[in-house]
Scaffold this motif. Structure first.
Motif, PDB file in Angstrom:
ATOM      1  N   ALA A  21       0.827  -1.209   0.000  1.00  0.00           N
ATOM      2  CA  ALA A  21       0.000   0.000   0.000  1.00  0.00           C
ATOM      3  C   ALA A  21       0.861   1.259   0.000  1.00  0.00           C
ATOM      4  O   ALA A  21       0.560   2.239  -0.695  1.00  0.00           O
ATOM      5  CB  ALA A  21      -0.928  -0.015   1.212  1.00  0.00           C
ATOM      6  N   ALA A  22       1.963   1.243   0.775  1.00  0.00           N
ATOM      7  CA  ALA A  22       2.835   2.410   0.843  1.00  0.00           C
ATOM      8  C   ALA A  22       3.524   2.669  -0.487  1.00  0.00           C
ATOM      9  O   ALA A  22       3.590   3.814  -0.962  1.00  0.00           O
ATOM     10  CB  ALA A  22       3.871   2.215   1.950  1.00  0.00           C
ATOM     11  N   VAL A  23       4.041   1.606  -1.101  1.00  0.00           N
ATOM     12  CA  VAL A  23       4.737   1.762  -2.383  1.00  0.00           C
ATOM     13  C   VAL A  23       3.759   2.183  -3.472  1.00  0.00           C
ATOM     14  O   VAL A  23       4.048   3.075  -4.273  1.00  0.00           O
ATOM     15  CB  VAL A  23       5.461   0.461  -2.773  1.00  0.00           C
ATOM     16  N   ARG A  24       2.583   1.562  -3.498  1.00  0.00           N
ATOM     17  CA  ARG A  24       1.602   1.909  -4.539  1.00  0.00           C
ATOM     18  C   ARG A  24       1.153   3.352  -4.408  1.00  0.00           C
ATOM     19  O   ARG A  24       0.976   4.060  -5.410  1.00  0.00           O
ATOM     20  CB  ARG A  24       0.406   0.965  -4.484  1.00  0.00           C
ATOM     21  N   GLY A  29       1.273   8.772  -6.932  1.00  0.00           N
ATOM     22  CA  GLY A  29       1.420  10.214  -6.882  1.00  0.00           C
ATOM     23  C   GLY A  29       2.641  10.748  -7.601  1.00  0.00           C
ATOM     24  O   GLY A  29       2.663  11.916  -8.013  1.00  0.00           O
ATOM     25  N   ARG A  30       3.649   9.887  -7.788  1.00  0.00           N
ATOM     26  CA  ARG A  30       4.920  10.377  -8.334  1.00  0.00           C
ATOM     27  C   ARG A  30       5.351   9.699  -9.636  1.00  0.00           C
ATOM     28  O   ARG A  30       6.256  10.207 -10.296  1.00  0.00           O
ATOM     29  CB  ARG A  30       6.023  10.145  -7.282  1.00  0.00           C
ATOM     30  N   ALA A  31       4.734   8.565  -9.988  1.00  0.00           N
ATOM     31  CA  ALA A  31       5.220   7.830 -11.160  1.00  0.00           C
ATOM     32  C   ALA A  31       4.079   7.149 -11.902  1.00  0.00           C
ATOM     33  O   ALA A  31       4.151   5.971 -12.228  1.00  0.00           O
ATOM     34  CB  ALA A  31       6.263   6.797 -10.729  1.00  0.00           C
ATOM     35  N   ALA A  53      12.664   8.764  -2.093  1.00  0.00           N
ATOM     36  CA  ALA A  53      11.441   8.476  -1.350  1.00  0.00           C
ATOM     37  C   ALA A  53      11.230   6.971  -1.199  1.00  0.00           C
ATOM     38  O   ALA A  53      10.832   6.493  -0.134  1.00  0.00           O
ATOM     39  CB  ALA A  53      10.246   9.109  -2.063  1.00  0.00           C
ATOM     40  N   LEU A  54      11.507   6.231  -2.261  1.00  0.00           N
ATOM     41  CA  LEU A  54      11.328   4.786  -2.214  1.00  0.00           C
ATOM     42  C   LEU A  54      12.398   4.123  -1.356  1.00  0.00           C
ATOM     43  O   LEU A  54      12.100   3.297  -0.482  1.00  0.00           O
ATOM     44  CB  LEU A  54      11.376   4.210  -3.634  1.00  0.00           C
ATOM     45  N   GLU A  84       6.836  -6.097  -7.489  1.00  0.00           N
ATOM     46  CA  GLU A  84       5.521  -6.199  -8.129  1.00  0.00           C
ATOM     47  C   GLU A  84       4.975  -4.806  -8.436  1.00  0.00           C
ATOM     48  O   GLU A  84       4.473  -4.539  -9.537  1.00  0.00           O
ATOM     49  CB  GLU A  84       4.544  -6.944  -7.228  1.00  0.00           C
ATOM     50  N   GLU A  85       5.075  -3.920  -7.448  1.00  0.00           N
ATOM     51  CA  GLU A  85       4.544  -2.569  -7.637  1.00  0.00           C
ATOM     52  C   GLU A  85       5.382  -1.770  -8.636  1.00  0.00           C
ATOM     53  O   GLU A  85       4.831  -0.996  -9.429  1.00  0.00           O
ATOM     54  CB  GLU A  85       4.476  -1.838  -6.297  1.00  0.00           C
ATOM     55  N   LEU A  86       6.691  -1.955  -8.625  1.00  0.00           N
ATOM     56  CA  LEU A  86       7.538  -1.270  -9.599  1.00  0.00           C
ATOM     57  C   LEU A  86       7.248  -1.773 -11.008  1.00  0.00           C
ATOM     58  O   LEU A  86       7.304  -1.011 -11.978  1.00  0.00           O
ATOM     59  CB  LEU A  86       9.013  -1.477  -9.251  1.00  0.00           C
ATOM     60  N   GLY A  87       6.940  -3.064 -11.130  1.00  0.00           N
ATOM     61  CA  GLY A  87       6.563  -3.610 -12.427  1.00  0.00           C
ATOM     62  C   GLY A  87       5.232  -3.054 -12.899  1.00  0.00           C
ATOM     63  O   GLY A  87       5.057  -2.758 -14.080  1.00  0.00           O
TER      64      GLY A  87
END
Length: 358
Positions: A21-24, A29-31, A53-54, A84-87
């Motif tokens: 949830a934090a990464v998503r 908001g940024r990517a 930030a990440l 997973e979230e970066l993908g």
């Protein structure tokens, strides 16, 4: 460590769900993918503020590093969630190369101080091997390596020489950018300029590099899973909203069948990717087997999902402005990253004592 007959836990823990949830939230908001299409046309799609930030604010860079070395002492399962979230956002950050491959290599080499710097997000390190190098890769002693991912973003290069593994300041090497299919993960040719600090002898370096590449290949499956998930969800959304003959195109039986098949493939890919991450996290002796299975399957699913995304979007899917092409390029690049499917099939055949046909 898993014992004989232990069952792999494929479910996400509460901590893993919170991390997701934090990464998503950060990436939304940024990517956002829609914004990335414009940024990749610039000289560098890398966003240092996003990486900070990440890596630092969320602490993702230190997941694999023990607490005593300044990390978070988490595991490959948590790192897999990040990937997973970066993908899903094809995010142009050096997480796989620095926080997984280079970090695992340094930890296996006993270079805890440098691993701690990576965990803090202050330093980006890249192992100077081709992106195509899979587990078992033996670096050639040429002084020049072609196709090194994220080399242009690195502060430190981990260079393999005949007498061991060296940490070399990136400014002391010659880094020549290459034209890459995947613009979000730049490639370069690296020419070793000598110098640096030796962090492991030759025998230790060989083992450490293999460990780093194994972890990278195993967690790359989670990135491929994220690519496939986004492509499926975006395709379902588009076909629900796009109308032809006064009805949603997604209601056509042939398209329903295609998306149902893709959904099943994504579900299976999740099981394979989670199995690889869990095997790495628990130090299972079956980790090489789980990694090989995950790569053979997930690389194909990511490409299929991206191809379907482009095709089922119709004309708009072929445009530069729509992000679908970025996912297809990432999926195709990942298909040969850290060992091709053929390489992993050969590995799998050897591990289960089933030699491939001549």
């Amino acid at each position: 460590m898993e014992g004989p007959g232990a069952m792999t836990d494929l479910l996400y823990s509460e901590a893993e769900s919170d991390l997701r949830a934090a990464v998503r939230s950060l990436l939304a908001g940024r990517a956002a993918p829609a914004d990335l299409t414009a940024r990749v046309e610039e000289a560098g799609a890398h966003d240092p503020a996003l990486w900070k930030a990440l890596a630092t604010d969320i602490g993702a860079a230190g997941l694999l590093v023990p607490e005593k070395l300044g990390g978070h002492g988490a595991s490959h399962r948590e790192a897999a969630v990040v990937l997973e979230e970066l993908g899903r956002a094809v995010t142009p950050v050096p997480y796989l190369t620095s926080s997984v491959v280079a970090t695992e290599t340094l930890l296996a080499a006993g270079a805890g101080d440098l691993a701690g710097e990576l965990a803090a997000g202050r330093t980006v390190a890249v192992l100077a091997v081709p992106l195509s190098a899979g587990p078992g890769h033996e670096p050639a002693d040429t002084g020049t390596v072609t196709g090194v991912a994220d080399a242009a973003r690195a502060d430190v290069l981990l260079v393999v020489r005949p007498d061991g593994l060296y940490a070399v300041d990136a400014a002391d090497a010659t880094i020549t950018p290459l034209t890459a299919l995947d613009l979000t993960r730049p490639l370069a040719t690296v020419t070793d300029g000598g110098g640096g600090t030796r962090v492991a002898d030759a025998a230790t370096a060989r083992t450490a590099v293999r460990r780093g590449l194994l972890a990278g290949a195993g967690l790359l499956a989670s990135e491929q899973l994220g690519v496939a998930e986004w492509c499926l969800e975006e395709t379902v959304r588009h076909t629900r909203e796009r109308h032809q003959f006064n009805r949603p195109v997604g209601s056509f039986q042939s398209l329903k069948h295609r998306m149902a098949r893709l959904w099943l493939e994504v579900v299976n890919a999740r099981a394979a990717a989670r199995s690889a991450a869990d095997a790495l996290a628990t130090g299972s002796p079956e980790a090489p087997l789980a990694v090989a299975v995950a790569q053979v399957y997930c690389s194909r699913v990511a490409v299929h999902a991206a191809e379907e995304c482009v095709q089922l979007h119709g004309g708009i899917g072929m445009t530069w402005e729509h992000p679908a092409h970025l996912y297809l390029k990432r999926a195709k690049a990942d298909q040969i990253a850290l060992g091709s499917a053929g390489h992993h099939k050969d590995t799998l055949a050897g591990l289960v004592d089933l030699p491939a046909p001549a």
